[in-house]
Design a protein around this motif. Structure first.
Motif, PDB file in Angstrom:
ATOM      1  N   TYR B  34       0.831  -1.200   0.000  1.00 30.78           N
ATOM      2  CA  TYR B  34       0.000   0.000   0.000  1.00 30.78           C
ATOM      3  C   TYR B  34       0.872   1.259   0.000  1.00 30.78           C
ATOM      4  O   TYR B  34       1.810   1.372   0.765  1.00 30.78           O
ATOM      5  CB  TYR B  34      -0.937   0.016   1.218  1.00 30.78           C
ATOM      6  N   HIS B 162      -2.923   1.958  -4.445  1.00 33.90           N
ATOM      7  CA  HIS B 162      -3.949   2.293  -3.456  1.00 33.90           C
ATOM      8  C   HIS B 162      -4.855   1.070  -3.256  1.00 33.90           C
ATOM      9  O   HIS B 162      -4.622   0.025  -3.872  1.00 33.90           O
ATOM     10  CB  HIS B 162      -4.695   3.564  -3.881  1.00 33.90           C
ATOM     11  N   PRO B 212      10.006  18.218  12.683  1.00 33.15           N
ATOM     12  CA  PRO B 212       8.853  17.309  12.763  1.00 33.15           C
ATOM     13  C   PRO B 212       7.854  17.523  11.617  1.00 33.15           C
ATOM     14  O   PRO B 212       7.221  16.571  11.149  1.00 33.15           O
ATOM     15  CB  PRO B 212       8.219  17.642  14.120  1.00 33.15           C
ATOM     16  N   MET B 213       7.728  18.768  11.153  1.00 35.93           N
ATOM     17  CA  MET B 213       6.842  19.030  10.013  1.00 35.93           C
ATOM     18  C   MET B 213       7.329  18.280   8.766  1.00 35.93           C
ATOM     19  O   MET B 213       6.553  17.603   8.083  1.00 35.93           O
ATOM     20  CB  MET B 213       6.795  20.534   9.754  1.00 35.93           C
ATOM     21  N   GLN B 215       9.258  15.682   8.678  1.00 38.11           N
ATOM     22  CA  GLN B 215       9.104  14.243   8.893  1.00 38.11           C
ATOM     23  C   GLN B 215       7.707  13.793   8.493  1.00 38.11           C
ATOM     24  O   GLN B 215       7.531  12.741   7.868  1.00 38.11           O
ATOM     25  CB  GLN B 215       9.374  13.908  10.361  1.00 38.11           C
ATOM     26  N   ALA B 216       6.714  14.604   8.842  1.00 37.04           N
ATOM     27  CA  ALA B 216       5.331  14.250   8.483  1.00 37.04           C
ATOM     28  C   ALA B 216       5.093  14.423   6.989  1.00 37.04           C
ATOM     29  O   ALA B 216       4.373  13.640   6.370  1.00 37.04           O
ATOM     30  CB  ALA B 216       4.350  15.091   9.291  1.00 37.04           C
ATOM     31  N   GLN B 217       5.691  15.455   6.379  1.00 39.33           N
ATOM     32  CA  GLN B 217       5.536  15.624   4.926  1.00 39.33           C
ATOM     33  C   GLN B 217       6.150  14.433   4.180  1.00 39.33           C
ATOM     34  O   GLN B 217       5.637  13.997   3.148  1.00 39.33           O
ATOM     35  CB  GLN B 217       6.196  16.933   4.460  1.00 39.33           C
ATOM     36  N   ALA B 219       6.589  11.371   5.568  1.00 37.62           N
ATOM     37  CA  ALA B 219       5.752  10.200   5.890  1.00 37.62           C
ATOM     38  C   ALA B 219       4.493  10.193   5.035  1.00 37.62           C
ATOM     39  O   ALA B 219       3.983   9.137   4.661  1.00 37.62           O
ATOM     40  CB  ALA B 219       5.385  10.198   7.373  1.00 37.62           C
ATOM     41  N   ARG B 220       3.987  11.373   4.707  1.00 34.94           N
ATOM     42  CA  ARG B 220       2.754  11.481   3.916  1.00 34.94           C
ATOM     43  C   ARG B 220       2.900  10.829   2.550  1.00 34.94           C
ATOM     44  O   ARG B 220       1.915  10.378   1.967  1.00 34.94           O
ATOM     45  CB  ARG B 220       2.377  12.970   3.775  1.00 34.94           C
ATOM     46  N   TYR B 311       7.903  24.531   4.223  1.00 35.26           N
ATOM     47  CA  TYR B 311       6.795  23.666   3.815  1.00 35.26           C
ATOM     48  C   TYR B 311       6.590  23.726   2.301  1.00 35.26           C
ATOM     49  O   TYR B 311       6.495  22.705   1.622  1.00 35.26           O
ATOM     50  CB  TYR B 311       5.521  24.116   4.529  1.00 35.26           C
ATOM     51  N   GLY B 409      -2.197  16.858   0.453  1.00 37.63           N
ATOM     52  CA  GLY B 409      -2.723  15.687   1.134  1.00 37.63           C
ATOM     53  C   GLY B 409      -3.705  14.876   0.318  1.00 37.63           C
ATOM     54  O   GLY B 409      -4.642  14.306   0.862  1.00 37.63           O
ATOM     55  N   THR B 410      -3.523  14.799  -0.998  1.00 40.99           N
ATOM     56  CA  THR B 410      -4.344  13.889  -1.796  1.00 40.99           C
ATOM     57  C   THR B 410      -3.443  12.785  -2.352  1.00 40.99           C
ATOM     58  O   THR B 410      -2.279  13.024  -2.642  1.00 40.99           O
ATOM     59  CB  THR B 410      -5.050  14.586  -2.980  1.00 40.99           C
ATOM     60  N   GLU B 411      -4.016  11.592  -2.489  1.00 41.19           N
ATOM     61  CA  GLU B 411      -3.261  10.457  -3.024  1.00 41.19           C
ATOM     62  C   GLU B 411      -2.863  10.701  -4.478  1.00 41.19           C
ATOM     63  O   GLU B 411      -1.758  10.388  -4.891  1.00 41.19           O
ATOM     64  CB  GLU B 411      -4.171   9.219  -3.015  1.00 41.19           C
TER      65      GLU B 411
END
Lengths: 419, 419
Positions: B34, B162, B212-213, B215-217, B219-220, B311, B409-411
């Motif tokens: 996935y 997906h 941390p921002m 890292q999340a970007q 991970a996204r 960002y 934040g869209t696939e």
């Protein structure tokens, strides 16, 4: 034969959400918080920024000293200190004095304007510069609290934690953050026609595609799952497996076995468990056999064995329920409207959900079916990024009609639907 | 002082993508696939469905035997066998014979139509039923290959995997799937003003929200990262840390330290490393100082230390580069257009990206800024689900103007942009 009365989609969703429990809150490290749901409102514990600062590299001055500066009559400043970001100058500026200041550094005492580097003509030694225009009070200064004033509620509980949320939480010093515990979801497949993915095809059988698909649908909302394999042919074995799964998970999904055919025994198991069936027929296609039972506050979703029906049932019912368990304030798929690029002339008394591909490029969105459109179709799932929602009724739909569309695979959702 | 010539956004993106390496292909279990990127086209290894089958519970018959059936003159069938899904009947149907068949089961030999349960009137013993209308050849039959014919190319390489993709791969028996290896991304923060998240505020300092921002970007998009902490004040220490990070990762991100201020030493480190700087100034706001250097085929992104600039720099340059490393065919943020709900009267020679909130609910999308709009802003990041892209030039923009918007934040992404 059993007769099932279909209930409208909105009633099924309402029943689902009414019976969905809220899970406990836990505190986790901010570093682990991506894609979790905030369980507390976030309030500015201090001003952002916390002090007046320089938004540019340059020289901090007293604006009054720049009065009268012009191309013809340049005003000279003496550089009396250098401060980097993170440092604070011990100097108090006197008349005609300036402090070299870096982006992000705190404004020195008495300084109330910043001359950007490119606005200053530096002496060779670098200890003096001239300007050719007067500076206003607070010109080129980022003011304490201009981004957020201390005490302001910045985020409400229930929001998804995305990268931007994390930036804000880090800024405010939230090394730990309160989130809802994630539900553990159990998955059980039923159907004697199901082969494992690695098995070669045998006449009359197909591979189990629903389980890995559901695992990915669950992973997409950041929720863990446990697989309980396939139900056996013996009712007692099935009963025991479901009983065990229910004791180890917060929510159970079965696929298949929910029709009214002779070989579909989930209804018998629900009865033996003492689970209350909330609905077992919905006026929608695909997925009309989607069933929801509840036992001891835990939800048992009985999704169709047909791939497209299973997928749709998860997105319409299970997904919002799982998100609600975590306190999400926008548990529903993101909604938009778009123009149909194809006719659906045949009317259907049931509401239809059509796997679709949406084009956003031209300001007004357009949707087209993502391919072959039957409840047992699977290729269209691989090409869909949206579901078209066509209301049931006596009329068909034509190319150009504006229809409701639900977006798949977006972080952001909706507080409610009006489908 | 160094003078940097800004290059246009599209040139910076082109340079980035031209220097982005493609990573090796690996084979992984479908269960772990996935959000990975397909490294092979997916071809239907067999027909979907692989055999003619019943889409409903009912009775398989020879359609010719139903000829002439009507309300007045019902035709009777004898039930000679029962088959569940996954089973195959050994019977060959004779005249007037029928086989009870479950959803998904293979059609028996000679049968070419299915009478749905609700279309049949069953005898009390259940061994016979009557119908009141004739059935056409192939009525209520799902045909072998109707969803996909064997040999057809169903998915191209480069697509995001997906849940719908996984359903298709499982159906076709892909227990393992070829995907690109994921890049490992290193993150190093610079800036002596930076406190750890858990540290109390000190005058002149702020907490490190960029790491941390980011890292999340990262991970996204499903990519792993390694954190290398903060750069020290000594050039040699910095050089050694960056050298080490480069040897352990596929791509390195630094935040801060890329301006032309006295204290920004990344340019010196690039030089000492022998890295080639591809650009260090882009005609965009925020993030004009975004820098890209390349060394031994590895990318070193120097992002701004300002949160909003950091960002934006990640989303516009680093994200597509990481996705391209994995062979993604749609590496760019999803694009749409929307009406501005606010004036931007002040012209800017540089292209602007404004953190925004998009409303899709009324068929035509509308965007509004997500709050305070400076490159050092952080609250607007927490409220943004889109970036408004305003071209640079001599004019401002008014409420109602249709502008370009990039969705966060869209696939699904875009193959290219025309910004």
């Amino acid at each position: 034969m059993e007769f099932r009365k279909p209930i409208p989609l909105h009633s099924a969703i309402k029943l689902t959400m009414e019976h969905t429990p809220l899970l406990e809150v836990e505190e986790i490290s901010l570093h682990d918080s991506y894609h979790r749901i905030l369980a507390e409102p976030i309030i500015a514990k201090h001003n952002i920024p916390p002090f007046d600062r320089a938004p540019y590299d340059g020289f901090a001055i007293r604006s009054e000293d720049s009065a009268g500066a012009s191309e013809q009559q340049r005003v000279t400043f003496q550089v009396v200190d250098h401060i980097g970001a993170g440092s604070v100058s011990s100097r108090t500026l006197g008349k005609g004095e300036a402090i070299r200041i870096m982006t992000g550094a705190a404004m020195p005492k008495q300084a109330d304007a910043v001359v950007m580097l490119e606005q200053a003509k530096l002496s060779e030694a670098g200890d003096r510069f001239t300007i050719r225009k007067p500076f206003q009070q607070l010109e080129n200064v980022s003011l304490k609290g201009e981004d957020a004033a201390a005490g302001k509620v910045l985020l409400e509980a229930g929001g998804l934690i995305h990268p931007g949320t994390i930036a804000l939480l880090a800024t405010l010093g939230y090394a730990k953050v309160k989130v809802a515990r994630r539900p553990v979801v159990g998955i059980i497949a039923t159907g004697s026609e199901l082969l494992e993915i690695e098995e070669p095809l045998v006449d009359g059988k197909i591979r189990n595609s629903n389980e890995p698909m559901l695992q990915a649908q669950i992973a997409r909302i950041g929720v863990p799952y446990r697989s309980y394999g396939k139900l056996k042919d013996q009712l007692d074995d099935c009963y025991n497996l479901i009983k065990q799964a229910l004791s180890e998970t917060d929510c159970l999904i079965t696929t298949g076995g929910v029709s009214v055919g002779d070989y579909d025994y989930l209804p018998a198991i629900y009865e033996k468990l003492g689970a209350k069936v909330l609905f077992n027929k919905i006026a929608m296609r695909p997925g009309s056999v989607t069933t929801l039972a509840v036992l001891d506050g835990k939800l048992l979703f009985g999704l169709s064995g047909n791939p497209s029906a299973c997928y749709t049932g998860f997105e319409l019912f299970t997904r919002p329920a799982l998100l609600k368990m975590m306190g999400a304030n926008k548990p529903y798929l993101r909604h938009t409207q778009a123009k149909l690029s194809e006719n659906f002339t045949k009317a259907n008394p049931f509401m239809r959900f059509i796997r679709a591909s949406i084009t956003l490029a031209e300001g007004r969105a357009r949707v087209a079916p993502a391919g072959f459109n039957k409840s047992n179709a699977v290729t269209s799932l691989a090409h869909a990024d949206a579901l078209i929602a066509l209301p049931g009724g006596s009329r068909g739909f034509s190319e150009g009609d504006v229809v409701d569309v639900l977006l798949l695979g977006t972080e952001e959702g909706e507080r409610e639907w009006n489908l």
